[in-house]
Scaffold this motif. Structure first.
Motif, mmCIF file in Angstrom:
data_model
loop_
_atom_site.group_PDB
_atom_site.id
_atom_site.type_symbol
_atom_site.label_atom_id
_atom_site.label_comp_id
_atom_site.label_asym_id
_atom_site.label_seq_id
_atom_site.Cartn_x
_atom_site.Cartn_y
_atom_site.Cartn_z
ATOM 1 N N GLU A 150 0.836 -1.211 0.000
ATOM 2 C CA GLU A 150 0.000 0.000 0.000
ATOM 3 C C GLU A 150 0.866 1.254 0.000
ATOM 4 O OE1 GLU A 150 -3.014 2.359 2.994
ATOM 5 O OE2 GLU A 150 -3.120 0.173 2.959
ATOM 6 N N THR A 151 1.900 1.248 0.816
ATOM 7 C CA THR A 151 2.796 2.406 0.881
ATOM 8 C C THR A 151 3.411 2.701 -0.474
ATOM 9 O OG1 THR A 151 3.305 1.918 3.207
ATOM 10 C CG2 THR A 151 4.817 3.363 2.037
ATOM 11 N N ALA A 152 3.800 1.648 -1.194
ATOM 12 C CA ALA A 152 4.459 1.820 -2.497
ATOM 13 C C ALA A 152 3.516 2.381 -3.547
ATOM 14 C CB ALA A 152 5.039 0.489 -2.961
ATOM 15 N N LEU A 153 2.207 2.176 -3.363
ATOM 16 C CA LEU A 153 1.250 2.787 -4.280
ATOM 17 C C LEU A 153 1.170 4.305 -4.070
ATOM 18 C CD1 LEU A 153 -1.932 0.527 -4.536
ATOM 19 C CD2 LEU A 153 -0.341 1.133 -6.360
ATOM 20 N N MET A 154 1.505 4.740 -2.867
ATOM 21 C CA MET A 154 1.368 6.140 -2.505
ATOM 22 C C MET A 154 2.644 6.943 -2.703
ATOM 23 S SD MET A 154 -1.764 6.144 -1.588
ATOM 24 C CE MET A 154 -1.892 7.774 -0.880
ATOM 25 N N VAL A 155 3.814 6.287 -2.532
ATOM 26 C CA VAL A 155 5.071 7.028 -2.505
ATOM 27 C C VAL A 155 6.211 6.113 -2.954
ATOM 28 C CG1 VAL A 155 5.540 6.454 -0.080
ATOM 29 C CG2 VAL A 155 6.477 8.560 -1.045
ATOM 30 N N CYS A 190 10.020 -4.632 0.904
ATOM 31 C CA CYS A 190 9.648 -4.024 -0.373
ATOM 32 C C CYS A 190 10.226 -4.823 -1.545
ATOM 33 C CB CYS A 190 10.139 -2.578 -0.445
ATOM 34 S SG CYS A 190 9.286 -1.443 0.683
ATOM 35 N N GLN A 191 11.460 -5.236 -1.408
ATOM 36 C CA GLN A 191 12.089 -6.009 -2.478
ATOM 37 C C GLN A 191 11.416 -7.368 -2.631
ATOM 38 O OE1 GLN A 191 16.107 -5.883 -1.061
ATOM 39 N NE2 GLN A 191 16.444 -3.779 -1.733
ATOM 40 N N GLU A 192 11.079 -7.983 -1.499
ATOM 41 C CA GLU A 192 10.418 -9.294 -1.535
ATOM 42 C C GLU A 192 9.069 -9.229 -2.235
ATOM 43 O OE1 GLU A 192 8.564 -12.584 1.617
ATOM 44 O OE2 GLU A 192 9.827 -10.940 2.350
ATOM 45 N N HIS A 193 8.348 -8.120 -2.038
ATOM 46 C CA HIS A 193 6.990 -7.994 -2.590
ATOM 47 C C HIS A 193 6.938 -7.120 -3.836
ATOM 48 C CE1 HIS A 193 5.196 -10.248 0.689
ATOM 49 N NE2 HIS A 193 5.969 -9.583 1.517
ATOM 50 N N ASP A 194 8.087 -6.945 -4.458
ATOM 51 C CA ASP A 194 8.190 -6.281 -5.761
ATOM 52 C C ASP A 194 7.605 -4.860 -5.744
ATOM 53 O OD1 ASP A 194 9.054 -6.263 -8.396
ATOM 54 O OD2 ASP A 194 7.135 -6.959 -9.189
ATOM 55 N N CYS A 195 7.940 -4.124 -4.690
ATOM 56 C CA CYS A 195 7.463 -2.738 -4.613
ATOM 57 C C CYS A 195 8.574 -1.817 -4.089
ATOM 58 C CB CYS A 195 6.205 -2.636 -3.768
ATOM 59 S SG CYS A 195 6.372 -3.204 -2.055
ATOM 60 N N TRP A 196 9.803 -2.137 -4.444
ATOM 61 C CA TRP A 196 10.946 -1.314 -4.033
ATOM 62 C C TRP A 196 11.185 -0.255 -5.105
ATOM 63 C CZ3 TRP A 196 13.408 0.721 -0.374
ATOM 64 C CH2 TRP A 196 14.739 1.163 -0.473
ATOM 65 N N GLY A 197 10.861 0.981 -4.771
ATOM 66 C CA GLY A 197 11.034 2.082 -5.704
ATOM 67 C C GLY A 197 9.995 2.140 -6.808
#
Length: 374
Positions: A150-155, A190-197
């Motif tokens: 969720e965080t990665a969708l926002m920022v 984040c890296q594990e769940h494919d949402c790093w950056g």
């Protein structure tokens, strides 16, 4: 960025200039912090240390100039609302619960009304302020995976991690090593769940909506798309141009327009009790369209997540595909256009709505788009 925000970010990075220019920077000097977590002193001291630590990070130095400016502004603003949330607890500790959420709203207000920044830049700064504590606490959430997705969708989570590191380094405390370790875990999650950056890619819009709005859903689950009507929900401040947008893009669609219902029943926009009647009449119009699986536009301000979620729940109950369209114009233009509306909203009432504005998040509906005009 526009000239005035560039002035703040590049020309006047020394603290004395910032204090002289902005009262919200001056306010930081008078806000105490708990000595256990912030032995360095007040919010002003901490904020200066965070900005200095940020500029020393190798990851920050590698960023393009614009992303450096975004992070620098977020560091300056990250604790701006400790001034309104700080309390002395009965046990002698000092807390500032809710300062991130309130600080995000203040950052949006400053960067919309006082120091106008382009929408995408402003919202990146706002979300960095909103989630600056997330890398430290994500591992303790009930569902850490959902938290980081969720965080990665926002920022941008890479920028967020840099801000969190600077926040941890820009203080004097005994648990700094633990804080940095938690940030390491956040990065690994984040890296594990494919949402790093980057935001995690969902297979369909409905899959993303289902994951964030249905309890127990898995991120890789793809629900069957069994939609009836499509509901386009407009969202924007009075005077932002929602009616014009509808005429330009959905002129042949039926429209549930709360302003028209108010005019038909002679109810003022500032009449709180009357507004309840307006909403109920609008919902009944919506139900009629939904029962007939007829697509339509819902045209109202819908500026808070709570307002939108109640309506989206209604639409989804009828298996509607919901698209939010957020409409925005610059602050000065907003007031000019409001004056030319048939139902003018008082300027002070508009400014109160600006302070309450929550820009729609990508996960709130099946589709969310942003129509931003200069």
């Amino acid at each position: 960025m526009k000239e005035d925000i560039m002035w703040m970010l590049t020309t006047n990075k020394d603290w004395d200039s910032l204090e002289e220019k902005f009262d919200w920077v001056q306010d930081m000097e008078a806000v105490p912090q708990d000595p256990v977590h912030h032995a360095e002193g007040n919010v002003a001291i901490h904020t200066r240390m965070v900005m200095e630590a940020l500029q020393q990070l190798a990851g920050y130095k590698r960023l393009p100039a614009q992303e450096q400016e975004i992070l620098w502004a977020a560091a300056l603003l990250h604790d701006v609302e400790k001034r309104s949330t700080t309390v002395h607890e009965p046990d002698g500790s000092i807390t500032s619960k809710g300062h991130s959420k309130k600080g995000a709203a203040t950052a949006r207000q400053i960067l919309y009304t006082e120091l106008p920044a382009p929408f995408t830049i402003r919202e990146q700064i706002v979300q960095l302020v909103r989630f600056h504590g997330q890398p430290i606490w994500a591992i303790e959430r009930r569902d850490p995976a959902r938290t980081v997705i969720e965080t990665a969708l926002m920022v941008n989570t890479q920028l967020l991690s840099l801000l969190a590191r600077a926040d941890a380094l820009g203080r004097i405390c005994d648990d700094r090593h633990d804080l940095l370790y938690r940030i390491d875990l956040f990065e690994a999650l984040c890296q594990e769940h494919d949402c790093w950056g980057k935001p995690k890619a969902f297979k369909t819009p409905n899959a993303q909506y289902h994951y964030f709005n249905k309890q127990g859903s898995a991120p890789d689950f793809v629900p069957y798309d069994d939609f009836g009507a499509t509901v386009v929900m407009l969202c924007g401040l009075p005077g932002s141009g929602k009616d014009t947008y509808v005429r330009q893009h959905y002129k042949d669609w039926p429209v549930v327009n709360l302003d028209e219902i108010r005019r038909a029943h002679k109810i003022s926009p500032t009449d709180k009790s009357g507004n309840g009647t307006v909403v109920q009449l609008a919902k009944e119009q919506a139900r009629e369209h939904l029962r007939k699986k007829r697509s339509f536009v819902w045209n109202a301000t819908n500026i808070t997540r709570q307002m939108r979620s109640q309506l989206i729940d209604l639409f989804v109950t009828y298996k509607a595909y919901v698209k939010i369209v957020y409409v925005e114009v610059p602050y000065q233009k907003l007031h000019v256009q409001n004056k030319h509306r048939e139902a003018v909203v008082p300027k002070n009432a508009v400014d109160k709505l600006v302070a309450k504005l929550e820009v729609p998040a990508p996960w709130e509906a099946h589709e969310v788009s942003y129509y931003i005009k200069d």
